[in-house]
Scaffold this motif. Structure first.
Motif, PDB file in Angstrom:
ATOM      1  N   LEU A  39       8.114   2.332  33.365  1.00  0.00           N
ATOM      2  CA  LEU A  39       8.137   2.792  31.976  1.00  0.00           C
ATOM      3  C   LEU A  39       6.719   2.804  31.442  1.00  0.00           C
ATOM      4  O   LEU A  39       6.055   1.775  31.405  1.00  0.00           O
ATOM      5  N   VAL A  68       7.869  -4.831  32.747  1.00  0.00           N
ATOM      6  CA  VAL A  68       7.388  -4.932  31.374  1.00  0.00           C
ATOM      7  C   VAL A  68       5.890  -5.203  31.310  1.00  0.00           C
ATOM      8  O   VAL A  68       5.225  -4.766  30.389  1.00  0.00           O
ATOM      9  N   TYR A  69       5.347  -5.911  32.296  1.00  0.00           N
ATOM     10  CA  TYR A  69       3.910  -6.182  32.277  1.00  0.00           C
ATOM     11  C   TYR A  69       3.133  -4.877  32.292  1.00  0.00           C
ATOM     12  O   TYR A  69       2.200  -4.677  31.522  1.00  0.00           O
ATOM     13  N   ILE A 115       3.449  -3.055  28.958  1.00  0.00           N
ATOM     14  CA  ILE A 115       2.602  -3.604  27.902  1.00  0.00           C
ATOM     15  C   ILE A 115       1.152  -3.166  28.102  1.00  0.00           C
ATOM     16  O   ILE A 115       0.454  -2.818  27.150  1.00  0.00           O
ATOM     17  N   ILE A 155       5.641   6.451  22.150  1.00  0.00           N
ATOM     18  CA  ILE A 155       6.965   5.881  22.379  1.00  0.00           C
ATOM     19  C   ILE A 155       8.044   6.906  22.034  1.00  0.00           C
ATOM     20  O   ILE A 155       9.121   6.903  22.624  1.00  0.00           O
ATOM     21  N   PHE A 209      17.945   5.548  18.961  1.00  0.00           N
ATOM     22  CA  PHE A 209      17.243   4.784  19.990  1.00  0.00           C
ATOM     23  C   PHE A 209      18.121   3.615  20.436  1.00  0.00           C
ATOM     24  O   PHE A 209      18.376   3.407  21.630  1.00  0.00           O
ATOM     25  N   ILE A 210      18.623   2.852  19.456  1.00  0.00           N
ATOM     26  CA  ILE A 210      19.419   1.670  19.775  1.00  0.00           C
ATOM     27  C   ILE A 210      20.705   2.076  20.484  1.00  0.00           C
ATOM     28  O   ILE A 210      21.038   1.566  21.555  1.00  0.00           O
ATOM     29  N   VAL A 228      20.157   3.521  24.083  1.00  0.00           N
ATOM     30  CA  VAL A 228      19.719   2.543  25.075  1.00  0.00           C
ATOM     31  C   VAL A 228      20.849   1.568  25.422  1.00  0.00           C
ATOM     32  O   VAL A 228      21.059   1.229  26.581  1.00  0.00           O
ATOM     33  N   HIS A 255      15.503  -3.303  37.147  1.00  0.00           N
ATOM     34  CA  HIS A 255      14.609  -2.493  36.306  1.00  0.00           C
ATOM     35  C   HIS A 255      13.449  -3.327  35.812  1.00  0.00           C
ATOM     36  O   HIS A 255      12.662  -2.897  35.011  1.00  0.00           O
ATOM     37  N   ARG A 256      13.392  -4.558  36.240  1.00  0.00           N
ATOM     38  CA  ARG A 256      12.382  -5.453  35.679  1.00  0.00           C
ATOM     39  C   ARG A 256      11.022  -5.230  36.292  1.00  0.00           C
ATOM     40  O   ARG A 256      10.877  -4.629  37.269  1.00  0.00           O
ATOM     41  N   PHE A 268      10.537 -14.215  25.696  1.00  0.00           N
ATOM     42  CA  PHE A 268      10.320 -13.501  26.940  1.00  0.00           C
ATOM     43  C   PHE A 268      10.525 -14.434  28.134  1.00  0.00           C
ATOM     44  O   PHE A 268      11.171 -14.088  29.118  1.00  0.00           O
ATOM     45  N   ILE A 317      12.038  -8.432  25.807  1.00  0.00           N
ATOM     46  CA  ILE A 317      10.820  -8.061  25.105  1.00  0.00           C
ATOM     47  C   ILE A 317      11.214  -7.642  23.704  1.00  0.00           C
ATOM     48  O   ILE A 317      11.931  -6.663  23.545  1.00  0.00           O
ATOM     49  N   MET A 319      10.259  -5.973  20.600  1.00  0.00           N
ATOM     50  CA  MET A 319       9.272  -5.137  19.927  1.00  0.00           C
ATOM     51  C   MET A 319       9.442  -5.216  18.411  1.00  0.00           C
ATOM     52  O   MET A 319       8.579  -4.775  17.673  1.00  0.00           O
ATOM     53  N   LEU A 351      21.728  -6.886  26.085  1.00  0.00           N
ATOM     54  CA  LEU A 351      20.596  -6.348  26.848  1.00  0.00           C
ATOM     55  C   LEU A 351      20.000  -7.356  27.816  1.00  0.00           C
ATOM     56  O   LEU A 351      18.924  -7.127  28.351  1.00  0.00           O
ATOM     57  N   GLY A 380      18.974  -9.106  31.050  1.00  0.00           N
ATOM     58  CA  GLY A 380      18.795  -8.573  32.398  1.00  0.00           C
ATOM     59  C   GLY A 380      18.283  -7.147  32.416  1.00  0.00           C
ATOM     60  O   GLY A 380      18.150  -6.550  33.461  1.00  0.00           O
ATOM     61  N   ARG A 381      17.984  -6.595  31.224  1.00  0.00           N
ATOM     62  CA  ARG A 381      17.432  -5.235  31.174  1.00  0.00           C
ATOM     63  C   ARG A 381      16.196  -5.254  30.285  1.00  0.00           C
ATOM     64  O   ARG A 381      16.220  -4.697  29.188  1.00  0.00           O
ATOM     65  N   PRO A 382      15.107  -5.879  30.736  1.00  0.00           N
ATOM     66  CA  PRO A 382      13.948  -6.079  29.851  1.00  0.00           C
ATOM     67  C   PRO A 382      13.383  -4.780  29.293  1.00  0.00           C
ATOM     68  O   PRO A 382      13.053  -4.717  28.111  1.00  0.00           O
ATOM     69  N   LEU A 383      13.310  -3.730  30.124  1.00  0.00           N
ATOM     70  CA  LEU A 383      12.722  -2.490  29.622  1.00  0.00           C
ATOM     71  C   LEU A 383      13.613  -1.876  28.547  1.00  0.00           C
ATOM     72  O   LEU A 383      13.123  -1.335  27.555  1.00  0.00           O
ATOM     73  N   ASP A 384      14.930  -1.976  28.745  1.00  0.00           N
ATOM     74  CA  ASP A 384      15.834  -1.447  27.736  1.00  0.00           C
ATOM     75  C   ASP A 384      15.753  -2.251  26.450  1.00  0.00           C
ATOM     76  O   ASP A 384      15.838  -1.703  25.354  1.00  0.00           O
ATOM     77  N   LEU A 425      13.173  -3.668  25.328  1.00  0.00           N
ATOM     78  CA  LEU A 425      11.940  -3.224  24.672  1.00  0.00           C
ATOM     79  C   LEU A 425      12.204  -1.993  23.813  1.00  0.00           C
ATOM     80  O   LEU A 425      11.826  -1.928  22.645  1.00  0.00           O
ATOM     81  N   LEU A 426      12.913  -1.017  24.387  1.00  0.00           N
ATOM     82  CA  LEU A 426      13.139   0.232  23.654  1.00  0.00           C
ATOM     83  C   LEU A 426      14.105   0.035  22.488  1.00  0.00           C
ATOM     84  O   LEU A 426      13.863   0.528  21.385  1.00  0.00           O
ATOM     85  N   ALA A 427      15.183  -0.695  22.742  1.00  0.00           N
ATOM     86  CA  ALA A 427      16.166  -0.874  21.676  1.00  0.00           C
ATOM     87  C   ALA A 427      15.557  -1.633  20.506  1.00  0.00           C
ATOM     88  O   ALA A 427      15.777  -1.285  19.341  1.00  0.00           O
ATOM     89  N   TRP A 475      12.496  -1.644  19.692  1.00  0.00           N
ATOM     90  CA  TRP A 475      11.586  -0.726  19.003  1.00  0.00           C
ATOM     91  C   TRP A 475      12.354   0.079  17.961  1.00  0.00           C
ATOM     92  O   TRP A 475      11.896   0.298  16.843  1.00  0.00           O
ATOM     93  N   PHE A 506       1.229  -9.227  22.614  1.00  0.00           N
ATOM     94  CA  PHE A 506       1.802  -9.052  23.943  1.00  0.00           C
ATOM     95  C   PHE A 506       0.752  -9.244  25.024  1.00  0.00           C
ATOM     96  O   PHE A 506       1.036  -9.767  26.101  1.00  0.00           O
ATOM     97  N   VAL A 550       4.195 -16.509  31.238  1.00  0.00           N
ATOM     98  CA  VAL A 550       5.327 -16.810  30.376  1.00  0.00           C
ATOM     99  C   VAL A 550       5.924 -18.170  30.694  1.00  0.00           C
ATOM    100  O   VAL A 550       5.793 -18.692  31.785  1.00  0.00           O
TER     101      VAL A 550
END
Lengths: 369, 300
Positions: A63, A144-145, A148, A278, A325-326, A329, A368-369, B29, B35, B37, B96, B98-102, B104-106, B108, B235, B243
């Motif tokens: 991402l 995620v790293y 960021i 974004i 968005f919410i 996702v 996905h991490r 985190f 994450i 946001m 959410l 177990g879905r860190p990227l998701d 992040l988006l949600a 946001w 961040f 972390v």
């Protein structure tokens, strides 16, 4: 026998759908006003970015919140050429004169030539992406790293752009273009031509991305997304694949930037900042990650409704966008396109249902991490 | 010499603000792999709580009491953000895991909605929070003046840090939290309600964001997008510090603050940022896990 018939039928339907979309794009200038056509051309450029993002996010699981930068660098490269073309030989662009710069900085010199500017607007984003990828993916910095870090990249590039006002135009960006290769940018026929070029670029990028995600190479990309360590044990080097695909994606964003600046006539740091970056991800999320058509359609759909709604109800639009968005996702990991596919399969029932359901679930997968 | 002292003080001040913002982030985190946001918007909520408190005090209480509003605003900001965090966790975050990227988006998206909400309620322009009388002025030290406000923020961070330390390492709730962090399944088998620990941790992280917002209202005007720009730096602190451990976050914040201040002093604001970013990427070449990493045998 039945299955074979069904697949053949499916193929025919898909081919027809593609043909219809291309035909629609080709005929658009006949029934759209100049203003609308220009907007559509801009959205097509956004579609190219969305394709690149889907390539790395939907297929490879990277991402990036930094695609605004790649888009912006592409746009700035072309803008520098256009600005010099508008200013004329031997004179300085207006914002440089205001800032007291006396001679053209060396890094502006190559942008006197259209070909060089075009080439650099694709190559520079690719180079930046390659550098960032080289220093992160090889160390297995991911998930995620990495995300960021891309966002931090946006912040510093934008700060730099705004800070170096004398060389970049600062907050105002670069604008006031007249000609490209001797053609006037204001004339309707040139605008028409740019629209067709954008449409062709979108179709070309689509074909390129499809070529990449199909076949063995695409399978490796998806393996990078779903089980990087297993892939490593099988003897592949995920870092190389990540670097490659991230670089291609940045190049596409740069190309989109060129198309954008030619049609919109301005580029400024606020168009490549954190929020636009974004938003680009949002197009892909809503359209459907992991489906190229979905991503491109998402970019078109969101931007069309944005220009329709945000003019009349700006507040409501932000609420809607945030809410979308919410919802997308959390409940629709495959986006609207995934929803359509699932609904379509449900109507047919039986085998199709099971397949679509299985595929829908696979994307939610853990790694996905 | 005095220039160096002032720069040192400035970098401490920047670090303290970064630390206050990054603390909550690092914990959510580290514990939940989420994450957040919307953390920036929780900061904004804290700042607006201070603003509302100030207006309440000015309108309904005698003028001589006005100076006390800030002492009330800090716990109030903590409570408001705590509750918002609790609601956020219950309504969204728990879907959410177990879905860190998701996540992040949600989050946001949540941030966008909260910002727009603030814009609707308080208006788009920035508002000022008048700092209480007792925080104006500064401490003279060897020819340079150290503003009380900055000293107050540093003190506030130290108090928060000690409270966090006591909570995480010296209380039963903190022990449960660390257990979940180290091995979620095992902790659940031993009878810890991981759901409740998650909710509590997230809410506390949010509450600290509220306190940070209060502190930010001392040093400048506040607006709906107050949090957006601090959040990226915060961040970076988390990435740099690693972390799951308080010490890492403290070290990360100090590192970011010191380098940021000195680079900006030697070059200029924009080049300083570039240099700091380059340093962080270079540092991650050496320690991809950050300064202080939790040791684990799992290959994720």
């Amino acid at each position: 026998m039945l299955l074979k018939n069904a697949t053949v039928r499916r193929k025919i339907v898909i081919t027809l759908a593609y043909a219809a979309v291309v035909a629609l794009l080709a005929c658009a200038p006949m029934f759209l006003s100049d203003f609308r056509l220009n907007l559509l051309g801009k959205f097509l450029a956004y579609g190219v970015v969305a394709l690149g993002l889907d390539l790395i996010w939907g297929y490879t699981g990277i991402l990036s919140l930094g695609h605004g930068i790649f888009f912006g660098i592409g746009a700035y490269c072309m803008a520098m050429y256009l600005k010099l073309e508008a200013t004329g030989a031997g004179r300085l662009p207006d914002f440089m004169q205001w800032s007291g710069v006396t001679s053209l900085p060396w890094f502006w010199e190559p942008f006197r030539f259209f070909g060089v500017a075009l080439l650099l607007s694709v190559l520079l984003p690719m180079l930046l992406a390659l550098l960032l990828g080289f220093f992160t993916f090889r160390n297995r910095i991911r998930g995620v790293y990495f995300t960021i870090l891309t966002q931090a990249l946006v912040l510093i590039v934008v700060t730099l752009m705004i800070g170096q006002q004398a060389y970049t135009g600062g907050t105002n960006g670069i604008t006031g273009f007249r000609h490209v290769l001797g053609f006037s940018l204001a004339s309707p026929s040139v605008k028409n031509g740019l629209y067709y070029i954008s449409a062709a670029a979108l179709v070309g990028s689509f074909l390129l991305c499809r070529r990449l995600v199909r076949g063995p190479f695409g399978k490796v990309l998806q393996a990078v997304r779903d089980g990087q360590n297993r892939l490593r044990f099988l003897g592949y080097d995920p870092a190389k694949y990540q670097m490659f695909v991230f670089t291609v994606s940045a190049g596409l964003a740069g190309l989109a930037g060129v198309l954008f600046v030619l049609q919109v006539g301005i580029i400024s740091p606020s168009m490549m900042d954190i929020v636009p970056s974004i938003e680009m991800v949002l197009w892909v999320a809503i359209g459907g990650r992991g489906s190229l058509i979905g991503a491109a359609a998402g970019a078109l759909l969101i931007n069309a409704s944005k220009s329709g709604l945000s003019e009349t109800y700006p507040d409501f639009w932000t609420f809607l966008l945030g809410g979308l968005f919410i919802v997308v996702v959390v409940f629709l990991p495959k986006g609207l396109f995934g929803l359509l596919a699932r609904l379509g399969a449900r109507m047919k029932g039986g085998l199709g249902d099971a397949m679509a359901g299985g595929r829908g679930r696979a994307v939610v997968g853990e790694d996905h991490r | 010499m005095s220039v160096w002292l002032v720069q040192m003080f400035n970098s401490l001040s920047v670090s303290s603000i970064l630390l206050l913002i990054a603390l909550g982030l690092a914990i959510t985190f580290g514990l939940m792999n989420v994450i957040n946001m919307a953390h920036g918007e929780l900061i904004m909520i804290g700042a607006y709580t201070a603003y509302v408190m100030q207006n309440l005090f000015a309108d309904y209480l005698p003028a001589s009491w006005f100076g006390a509003y800030f002492a009330v605003a800090i716990p109030a900001a903590f409570c408001v953000s705590f509750l918002v965090g609790l609601a956020l966790e219950a309504g969204l975050i728990r879907f959410l895991y177990g879905r860190p990227l998701d996540s992040l988006l949600a989050t946001w998206g949540v941030g966008m909605v909260l910002q727009q909400l603030a814009r609707t309620i308080f208006g788009a322009p920035n508002v000022g929070v008048k700092s209480p009388e007792w925080l104006n002025g500064g401490l003279s030290l060897g020819g340079s003046v150290l503003p009380y406000k900055r000293l107050f923020i540093i003190g506030l961070v130290i108090v928060t840090l000690i409270a966090m330390y006591l909570y995480i390492y010296r209380s039963a709730a903190g022990r449960r939290m660390r257990a979940v962090m180290q091995n979620r399944q095992m902790a659940a088998c031993l009878g810890i309600s991981t759901r409740r620990v998650d909710a509590m941790t997230f809410a506390i992280g949010s509450g600290i964001a509220g306190v940070a917002g209060c502190a930010l209202s001392l040093i400048g005007p506040i607006g709906p997008s107050l949090g957006t720009y601090y959040i990226v730096d915060a961040f970076m602190v988390v990435v740099l510090g690693g972390v799951g451990k308080l010490l890492g976050t403290v070290a990360g914040a100090l590192g970011m603050g010191v380098f940021n201040t000195y680079f900006e002093f030697w070059t200029n604001a924009s080049l300083g940022k570039v240099l700091v970013f380059a340093c962080i990427v270079a540092f991650l070449q050496w320690k991809p896990q950050g300064l202080v990493a939790m040791r684990t045998r799992s290959l994720d």
